[in-house]
Motif scaffolding. Structure first.
Motif, mmCIF file in Angstrom:
data_model
loop_
_atom_site.group_PDB
_atom_site.id
_atom_site.type_symbol
_atom_site.label_atom_id
_atom_site.label_comp_id
_atom_site.label_asym_id
_atom_site.label_seq_id
_atom_site.Cartn_x
_atom_site.Cartn_y
_atom_site.Cartn_z
ATOM 1 N N SER A 1 -94.583 0.147 -15.961
ATOM 2 C CA SER A 1 -95.947 1.157 -15.646
ATOM 3 C C SER A 1 -95.442 1.730 -14.051
ATOM 4 O O SER A 1 -95.129 1.071 -13.303
ATOM 5 N N TYR A 2 -95.502 2.959 -13.973
ATOM 6 C CA TYR A 2 -95.347 3.628 -12.795
ATOM 7 C C TYR A 2 -96.626 3.530 -12.108
ATOM 8 O O TYR A 2 -96.997 3.749 -10.848
ATOM 9 N N THR A 3 -97.954 3.056 -12.612
ATOM 10 C CA THR A 3 -99.184 2.793 -12.185
ATOM 11 C C THR A 3 -98.894 1.516 -11.555
ATOM 12 O O THR A 3 -98.906 0.427 -12.441
ATOM 13 N N GLY A 4 -99.518 1.042 -10.441
ATOM 14 C CA GLY A 4 -99.356 -0.354 -9.852
ATOM 15 C C GLY A 4 -100.623 -1.389 -10.347
ATOM 16 O O GLY A 4 -101.670 -0.601 -10.692
ATOM 17 N N LEU A 5 -100.437 -2.295 -10.517
ATOM 18 C CA LEU A 5 -101.223 -3.617 -10.770
ATOM 19 C C LEU A 5 -102.395 -3.524 -9.988
ATOM 20 O O LEU A 5 -103.532 -3.972 -10.110
ATOM 21 N N LEU A 6 -101.889 -3.135 -8.656
ATOM 22 C CA LEU A 6 -103.059 -3.159 -7.437
ATOM 23 C C LEU A 6 -104.102 -2.293 -7.585
ATOM 24 O O LEU A 6 -105.125 -2.054 -7.094
ATOM 25 N N ASP A 7 -103.737 -1.024 -8.364
ATOM 26 C CA ASP A 7 -104.787 0.160 -8.771
ATOM 27 C C ASP A 7 -105.894 -0.296 -9.646
ATOM 28 O O ASP A 7 -105.300 -1.269 -10.513
ATOM 29 N N PRO A 8 -106.746 0.342 -9.337
ATOM 30 C CA PRO A 8 -108.058 -0.209 -10.313
ATOM 31 C C PRO A 8 -107.540 0.242 -11.775
ATOM 32 O O PRO A 8 -107.854 -0.759 -12.666
ATOM 33 N N LEU A 9 -106.771 1.243 -12.136
ATOM 34 C CA LEU A 9 -106.474 1.569 -13.485
ATOM 35 C C LEU A 9 -105.299 0.562 -14.089
ATOM 36 O O LEU A 9 -105.499 0.265 -15.272
ATOM 37 N N SER B 1 -112.221 7.684 -10.495
ATOM 38 C CA SER B 1 -111.805 8.839 -9.520
ATOM 39 C C SER B 1 -112.528 10.039 -9.757
ATOM 40 O O SER B 1 -113.039 10.446 -10.887
ATOM 41 N N ALA B 2 -112.621 10.784 -8.717
ATOM 42 C CA ALA B 2 -113.476 12.258 -8.559
ATOM 43 C C ALA B 2 -112.854 13.451 -8.356
ATOM 44 O O ALA B 2 -113.408 14.605 -8.506
ATOM 45 N N GLY B 3 -111.420 13.337 -7.871
ATOM 46 C CA GLY B 3 -110.734 14.413 -7.392
ATOM 47 C C GLY B 3 -110.086 15.225 -8.674
ATOM 48 O O GLY B 3 -110.103 14.666 -9.802
ATOM 49 N N SER B 4 -109.469 16.402 -8.016
ATOM 50 C CA SER B 4 -108.549 17.164 -9.195
ATOM 51 C C SER B 4 -109.128 17.552 -10.358
ATOM 52 O O SER B 4 -110.074 18.342 -10.227
ATOM 53 N N TRP B 5 -108.706 16.909 -11.519
ATOM 54 C CA TRP B 5 -109.388 17.523 -12.900
ATOM 55 C C TRP B 5 -110.531 16.874 -13.557
ATOM 56 O O TRP B 5 -110.777 16.981 -14.405
ATOM 57 N N TYR B 6 -111.164 16.144 -12.462
ATOM 58 C CA TYR B 6 -112.417 15.269 -12.898
ATOM 59 C C TYR B 6 -113.770 16.326 -12.713
ATOM 60 O O TYR B 6 -114.612 15.742 -13.273
ATOM 61 N N MET B 7 -113.521 17.554 -12.136
ATOM 62 C CA MET B 7 -114.834 18.624 -12.007
ATOM 63 C C MET B 7 -116.105 17.678 -11.668
ATOM 64 O O MET B 7 -117.149 17.847 -12.107
ATOM 65 N N PHE B 8 -115.825 16.999 -10.375
ATOM 66 C CA PHE B 8 -116.949 16.239 -10.031
ATOM 67 C C PHE B 8 -117.971 17.467 -9.457
ATOM 68 O O PHE B 8 -119.136 17.123 -9.242
ATOM 69 N N VAL C 1 -122.483 5.970 -7.891
ATOM 70 C CA VAL C 1 -121.301 6.042 -8.124
ATOM 71 C C VAL C 1 -120.595 4.783 -7.651
ATOM 72 O O VAL C 1 -120.497 4.253 -6.526
ATOM 73 N N ILE C 2 -119.572 4.548 -8.688
ATOM 74 C CA ILE C 2 -118.443 3.302 -8.484
ATOM 75 C C ILE C 2 -117.119 4.152 -8.381
ATOM 76 O O ILE C 2 -116.510 4.769 -9.376
ATOM 77 N N ASN C 3 -116.730 3.892 -7.136
ATOM 78 C CA ASN C 3 -115.353 4.694 -6.755
ATOM 79 C C ASN C 3 -114.724 4.077 -5.630
ATOM 80 O O ASN C 3 -115.184 3.623 -4.669
ATOM 81 N N LYS C 4 -113.361 4.064 -5.482
ATOM 82 C CA LYS C 4 -112.405 3.654 -4.648
ATOM 83 C C LYS C 4 -111.691 4.746 -3.945
ATOM 84 O O LYS C 4 -110.843 5.448 -4.556
ATOM 85 N N GLY C 5 -111.827 5.133 -2.676
ATOM 86 C CA GLY C 5 -111.055 5.793 -1.953
ATOM 87 C C GLY C 5 -111.616 7.500 -1.804
ATOM 88 O O GLY C 5 -110.813 8.139 -1.133
ATOM 89 N N GLY C 6 -112.632 7.681 -2.520
ATOM 90 C CA GLY C 6 -112.963 9.061 -2.696
ATOM 91 C C GLY C 6 -114.376 9.577 -1.985
ATOM 92 O O GLY C 6 -115.014 10.568 -2.448
ATOM 93 N N HIS C 7 -115.071 8.642 -1.062
ATOM 94 C CA HIS C 7 -116.337 8.604 -1.146
ATOM 95 C C HIS C 7 -116.813 9.674 -0.209
ATOM 96 O O HIS C 7 -117.782 10.731 -0.280
ATOM 97 N N GLU C 8 -115.712 10.221 0.820
ATOM 98 C CA GLU C 8 -116.190 11.512 1.716
ATOM 99 C C GLU C 8 -116.215 12.627 0.783
ATOM 100 O O GLU C 8 -117.050 13.665 0.911
ATOM 101 N N PHE C 9 -115.262 12.622 -0.183
ATOM 102 C CA PHE C 9 -115.151 13.744 -1.032
ATOM 103 C C PHE C 9 -116.422 14.103 -1.896
ATOM 104 O O PHE C 9 -117.085 14.946 -2.033
ATOM 105 N N ILE C 10 -116.767 12.883 -2.455
ATOM 106 C CA ILE C 10 -118.096 12.809 -3.270
ATOM 107 C C ILE C 10 -119.057 13.194 -2.581
ATOM 108 O O ILE C 10 -119.944 14.104 -2.844
ATOM 109 N N ARG C 11 -119.412 12.875 -1.442
ATOM 110 C CA ARG C 11 -120.527 13.307 -0.472
ATOM 111 C C ARG C 11 -120.411 14.723 -0.369
ATOM 112 O O ARG C 11 -121.318 15.357 -0.145
#
Length: 405
Positions: free
Chosen positions: A9-17, A223-230, A251-261
């Protein structure tokens, strides 16, 4: 004798996904298979020593042999090429040490590594595609369709489909598209549809009824960025707040709080009625239990036919109806047939008002929580997903025995 599998997996185990998807699958599969796991972890994530220790212990208890490499993203293409070559080098060693008969690869870059490992070791190859990745990046505005990167990865995509031993698609819509590729018409690979699954033992309705301090709580997870149309999500929230004075948004999110606000402020949403939190994976279910319904949108485009949102199964497993947009994999079919949510195909004010009224009405129906839970058990059960992967492993292992390496 257990089938030996190298899972990349190229996605890390430490990532939420990685925790919600990769670990759940691999730990479940390890009860009947010899599972070796190779992931790519981000440097900043590796500093989370408590989480790292916890994940190592979870893997040990499950019988998963976990190995990880550093993930690199700069300078872009050279960094990715370096990761691929390191993945092949270490993957070949791990496959040989474990005598792996199957290399199970999550998404495109991992599958490229696996294809090279297959050629060296003779292991059978699973292209667990997770979506039409190059086209997702175009639809998300990350790449241009006439760019060098896109053309290169479309060629790699063709090689993956032509040389894999088994394809896993998240959706029936995606499977239908694959079967129409002109270069696969004569010799299509075996294809299985296994949606993004949810661990129903973790995501389950709370035994305690939610204390209704607010009139209605709409929830968002991930996640909220890119293609998620927040920005579109924010518009829905504003309409909800305007029509339901006591409503809230969680909202439950890791790392995108300022963008969300920023997106919520741009939509003129009252942040005093919004709660944004980052929680460990094992606490996500508890947070969803505080919601009445979930919302998620995806950028539309051809690539979305192969998308199966992780949060769909999680919301339904928790007994929560959903509001989503159309043109995303099998979402519209699932929510429509099971009467567990509302799908919209435009963002007109009257559409949003009607959709919110319908969503709130569904949330008030007797037995809606059980209906959502039943839909999750039928469509997104991790146990069923593991059974389907087990059948694929058995088929490929038998094939490997009949055709020695």
């Amino acid at each position: 004798m257990k089938t030996s599998v190298l899972y990349i997996s190229y996605t890390g185990l430490l990532d939420p996904l990685g925790q919600s998807q990769v670990l759940q699958y691999v730990a479940g599969l390890a009860s009947n298979h010899q599972m070796t796991l190779l992931t790519f972890e981000k440097r900043e994530a590796l500093r989370e020593t408590v989480l790292m220790t916890d994940l190592k212990e979870q893997c040990r208890k499950a019988g998963v042999d976990w190995h990880h490499l550093n993930y690199h993203n700069s300078p872009n293409m050279p960094a990715t090429l370096y990761d691929v070559m390191m993945g092949v080098r270490i993957g070949v060693r791990l496959a040989r040490e474990a005598n792996a008969s199957v290399v199970h690869c999550r998404s495109y870059l991992a599958s490229l590594m696996g294809l090279l490992i297959k050629r060296v070791t003779g292991a059978r190859h699973i292209f667990d595609m997770r979506g039409f990745w190059p086209d997702e990046r175009v639809d998300g505005g990350i790449w241009q369709k006439d760019s060098f990167k896109y053309r290169i990865f479309k060629r790699l995509e063709r090689a993956l489909f032509q040389h894999t031993d088994h394809v896993v698609s998240l959706t029936h819509s995606g499977e239908a598209e694959i079967r129409q590729f002109d270069y696969l018409l004569e010799r299509p690979p075996p294809i299985s549809v296994i949606p993004t699954c949810t661990n129903l033992n973790i995501f389950k309705p709370s035994d305690l009824a939610r204390q209704r301090v607010e009139e209605f709580t709409l929830g968002y997870v991930g996640s909220a960025g890119s293609w998620y149309m927040f920005d579109k999500v924010a518009r829905v929230v504003r309409r909800l707040f305007n029509t339901r004075p006591g409503s809230r948004f969680l909202v439950i999110n890791k790392g995108g709080h300022e963008f969300i606000r920023r997106e919520l402020l741009s939509a003129d949403v009252d942040l005093n009625r919004v709660e944004i939190r980052a929680v460990p994976f094992h606490d996500v279910a508890e947070e969803i239990s505080r919601m009445d319904a979930g919302i998620f949108f995806y950028q539309s485009g051809w690539s979305r036919r192969a998308t199966c949102p992780t949060r769909l199964g999680e919301f339904l497993a928790m007994g929560k109806p959903c509001l989503a947009n159309g043109g995303v994999g099998d979402v519209e079919k699932v929510l429509g047939e099971t009467r567990t949510g509302i799908v919209i195909n435009d963002m007109q004010p009257e559409t949003l008002n009607h959709a919110l009224d319908q969503l709130i009405a569904i949330c008030g129906e007797p037995g809606v929580s059980g209906r959502c839970r039943a839909a999750a058990a039928d469509q997104f059960s991790l146990r069923r997903g593991i059974e389907r992967y087990t059948a694929i492993y058995a088929s490929l292992a038998s094939e490997a025995q009949q055709k020695p390496r």
